[in-house]
Design a protein around this motif. Sequence first.
Motif, short mmCIF file in Angstrom:
data_model
loop_
_atom_site.label_atom_id
_atom_site.label_comp_id
_atom_site.label_asym_id
_atom_site.label_seq_id
_atom_site.Cartn_x
_atom_site.Cartn_y
_atom_site.Cartn_z
N VAL A 127 0.92 -1.07 0.02
CA VAL A 127 0.10 -0.08 0.07
C VAL A 127 0.90 1.40 -0.19
O VAL A 127 1.53 1.31 1.04
CB VAL A 127 -0.91 -0.05 1.39
CG1 VAL A 127 -1.82 1.26 1.36
CG2 VAL A 127 -1.93 -1.27 1.32
N PHE A 128 0.80 2.10 -1.03
CA PHE A 128 1.67 3.16 -1.11
C PHE A 128 0.77 4.35 -0.33
O PHE A 128 -0.51 4.58 -0.50
CB PHE A 128 1.75 3.72 -2.62
CG PHE A 128 2.73 2.83 -3.42
CD1 PHE A 128 4.13 2.96 -3.08
CD2 PHE A 128 2.19 2.01 -4.21
CE1 PHE A 128 4.99 2.34 -3.96
CE2 PHE A 128 3.06 1.09 -4.76
CZ PHE A 128 4.70 1.30 -4.59
N LEU A 129 1.34 4.90 0.48
CA LEU A 129 1.01 6.10 1.54
C LEU A 129 1.18 7.51 1.04
O LEU A 129 2.27 7.89 0.34
CB LEU A 129 1.35 6.01 2.77
CG LEU A 129 1.09 4.45 3.37
CD1 LEU A 129 1.36 4.49 4.73
CD2 LEU A 129 -0.45 4.31 3.50
#
Length: 98
Positions: free
Chosen positions: A96-98
Amino acid sequence: MSKKITQEQIDAWKAEHGSVAALKVADKIGYVKKPTRQTISYASQAGAKDPMAFNEIILDQCWLGGDEEIKTDTGLFMSVSGQLTKLINIQEAELVFL
């Protein structure tokens, strides 16, 4: 033929290794622990040249006790080989890229 493995022995292995699995084939039973990353790496390198070597190394390095014929008899070994990769409990991961 091996000596009878007691529940006390299995409990001791669980305390030392976290979890223990039983490999059952015919009237034989062997007890194994999960492989370490080092064992998986070593087995993978050897398995690149010899596919049977992967299973032989995993079984040998993870073996705790039981009927030694599982390791030495070709038919029994081949029967448990398909189960050995299940010792490597790969879970689904998410990035998951934040």
